[in-house]
Each structure stands twice: as structure tokens, then as C-alpha cells.
Design a protein around this motif. Structure first.
Motif, PDB file in Angstrom:
ATOM      1  N   HIS A  94       0.891  -1.049  -0.452  1.00  0.00           N
ATOM      2  CA  HIS A  94      -0.092   0.108  -0.279  1.00  0.00           C
ATOM      3  C   HIS A  94       0.681   1.195   0.058  1.00  0.00           C
ATOM      4  O   HIS A  94       0.226   2.346  -0.387  1.00  0.00           O
ATOM      5  N   TRP A  95       2.270   1.263   0.533  1.00  0.00           N
ATOM      6  CA  TRP A  95       2.818   2.100   0.393  1.00  0.00           C
ATOM      7  C   TRP A  95       4.097   2.223  -1.211  1.00  0.00           C
ATOM      8  O   TRP A  95       4.432   3.648  -1.297  1.00  0.00           O
ATOM      9  N   LEU A 120      -2.128  -5.976   2.743  1.00  0.00           N
ATOM     10  CA  LEU A 120      -2.135  -6.011   2.541  1.00  0.00           C
ATOM     11  C   LEU A 120      -3.626  -4.097   2.974  1.00  0.00           C
ATOM     12  O   LEU A 120      -4.541  -5.198   3.213  1.00  0.00           O
ATOM     13  N   GLY A 122      -5.973  -1.511   2.593  1.00  0.00           N
ATOM     14  CA  GLY A 122      -7.199  -1.536   1.095  1.00  0.00           C
ATOM     15  C   GLY A 122      -7.784   0.316   2.019  1.00  0.00           C
ATOM     16  O   GLY A 122      -7.565   0.856   3.376  1.00  0.00           O
ATOM     17  N   MET A 151      -5.308   5.016   0.238  1.00  0.00           N
ATOM     18  CA  MET A 151      -5.782   3.170  -0.373  1.00  0.00           C
ATOM     19  C   MET A 151      -6.014   2.985  -1.751  1.00  0.00           C
ATOM     20  O   MET A 151      -7.474   3.427  -1.743  1.00  0.00           O
ATOM     21  N   LEU A 157      -7.574  -3.607  -6.540  1.00  0.00           N
ATOM     22  CA  LEU A 157      -6.006  -4.318  -7.036  1.00  0.00           C
ATOM     23  C   LEU A 157      -6.102  -5.419  -7.317  1.00  0.00           C
ATOM     24  O   LEU A 157      -5.171  -5.988  -7.643  1.00  0.00           O
TER      25      LEU A 157
END
Length: 279
Positions: A94-95, A120, A122, A151, A157
Motif C-alpha cells: 500500500h506504500w 496490505l 485497503g 489506499m 487491486l
């Protein structure tokens, strides 16, 4: 047009190091994800002998998978091509400034029919704190500054897995509600998680205390739960994909079916009425 750099990777590394150096780092989300990943692996009819884990918390994940090759959360991952049958991206995607690039690198590191798992945060994560800080800052200062990482949503995703080239991609997750004494307690925990503000566009000077005081008051009023506590949301997302292999199931070509759907369902077939212009 050049893609904006969302994450200050030096600040993120500093936040991770500060968290693990604290007397009581808050790694309960990592503990949840470790247990979930291990349970999911037991459901896979496959033995993994060469595991790589991408993480900013190497000690924790090395303890969880003692034989794994631990890889730092760098823009360019230290992964050998076709070297692993399992790659786990643990609480860092997520980063990533280039999440598709991270996924492609993981795919290249997998042997054919190797498994990729990512855990990760969300898009619903910390939506309460995000709203309260925005209201407080707008009220006190008349402006807004980046404070909480934007995010991705789960549907987006899943699409990233496909773009990266994974076979049999799946995105799923769950939401965890955590109760805190107040907003200050929550923000302290985020610091102890290594999930503090590492955005490139963050303020580079101290925030006025009045902003945090107002945010805490709004939070207590809007998101109170039992025992005078507040609730914080953490959305945990899991991504699963496989390195392509000829043995894997593949969708049939359109028009290649040999039976009607009505036959498979043992149900009557009802023709649709003809529309105008059809004869």
C-alpha cells in the motif's frame, strides 16, 4: 507526464525503524496477517521450498518463516529471476509508488506455477481518522494537508494482478475494528506500527495542537463506541496469483461450449420473444 512520487521512502524506512525500536511496537496487524497467510498456505496442495518475503519488519517475518529469504521494501526488489516457488509481500504494497512494478518484479521472481501472496491495507482503512483530521484542519487553519495515505480499493487491486500478468488472480479481504481510548491513543499506535505519515507532500513543520484537539473532539463525538472508546477501521486485503504454467486451468474460448446452459442446469429453455426487425 511523470508519475508523482506519493511515498517518501526514506521517511517510511525511518518510521519502520522507529516502530521496531519502541518498547512495545504495535504489530498486531502483522500477527493477524501472519496467521491468515499460514492458514491459507495449508489449503494449497503444494509444498513450498524456496520462500521470499518482502517486508519492512524483517525480524518479525523471519521468526514466522525461519527459512525464508527476507527482502527489503525497496523500489527495486532484491529478487533473483525464477528463484522462488512462493513470494509474500507483507504489509508494504500500500506504500509502493509503483505497485504494478512491484507485482511484476514478484512475478519474475517466481518459478512457473509459483504462488504470490500479498497482504496490505485497503481503502477503508482509517476512514474515520481521515474525516476527523480533514474537518479539524479545515476548521482551525482554513486548509488541508496530506496526512493519511490514499489506499486502493479491493476491486482495483484485483485488476493490478491481471495487469502484472498473474494467472488465476484473486483479491479478497476482511475489515477489523479496533477500539481506542481516544484519537491520541490511535495516532500513537499508528506510530508504533510504522504506519505514520510518510507522504512526500506532508507538512514539513509541526501541526498546531488545536488541530489535533479538534480532531479528537470530532472523533469522540462521531465514532464513539461502548465504554467511552472510539472505533478505528483497518481493511485487510489479500492478493493471490500464480506464475503462469501450462498445467493451470484456462477459460474456454467463446463459442466452444458443446452443451447448452439449460442442459447443464437441467432446466427448461425459454426462447426470448423476437424483437422488431427480426424475421
Amino acid at each position: 507526464m511523470k508519475t508523482p512520487i506519493l511515498t517518501d521512502t526514506k521517511a517510511l524506512t525511518r518510521n519502520r525503524a522507529r516502530a521496531v525500536a519502541m518498547p512495545a511496537p504495535a504489530l498486531f496487524l502483522h500477527e493477524d496477517l501472519r496467521d491468515e497467510i499460514k492458514e491459507r498456505l495449508t489449503e494449497v496442495n503444494k509444498t513450498f521450498t524456496s520462500v521470499a518475503i518482502i517486508t519492512g519488519f524483517p525480524v518479525f517475518w523471519r521468526d514466522a518463516f525461519p527459512q525464508a529469504h527476507i527482502v527489503a521494501e525497496d523500489e527495486v526488489l532484491a529478487l533473483e529471476p525464477c528463484a522462488h516457488d512462493l513470494v509474500i509481500h507483507a504489509m508494504g504494497l500500500h506504500w509502493a509508488n509503483d505497485p504494478v512494478g512491484q507485482l511484476i518484479q514478484c512475478l519474475r521472481a517466481l518459478k512457473p506455477d509459483g504462488l504470490f501472496l500479498a497482504a496490505l491495507l485497503g481503502g477503508q482503512t482509517l476512514h474515520e481518522l481521515r474525516a476527523c483530521l480533514a474537518e479539524a484542519e479545515a476548521t482551525v487553519t482554513g486548509g488541508l494537508s496530506p496526512r493519511i495515505l490514499p489506499m486502493a480499493e479491493i476491486r482495483d487491486l484485483g485488476g493490478l494482478l491481471q495487469r502484472a500478468g498473474f494467472a488465476l488472480p484473486v483479491a479478497d479481504g476482511f475489515t477489523r475494528k479496533v477500539h481506542y481510548r481516544d484519537a491520541y491513543h490511535l495516532m500513537h499506535d499508528l506510530r508504533a506500527m510504522g504506519e505514520g505519515n510518510a507522504l512526500t507532500a506532508r507538512l514539513r513543520h509541526p501541526t498546531r495542537r488545536a488541530v489535533f484537539a479538534k480532531a479528537a473532539a470530532v472523533y469522540a463525538q462521531s465514532y464513539a463506541v461502548a465504554d467511552d472508546r472510539i472505533a478505528a477501521t483497518f481493511e485487510m486485503i489479500f492478493l493471490t496469483g500464480w506464475a503462469p504454467h501450462e498445467s493451470q486451468q484456462k477459460p474456454l474460448r467463446p463459442g466452444s461450449a458443446t452443451k447448452r446452459l439449460a442442459e447443464a442446469l437441467n432446466a427448461p429453455e425459454i426462447p426470448l420473444p423476437a424483437t422488431k426487425g427480426e424475421g
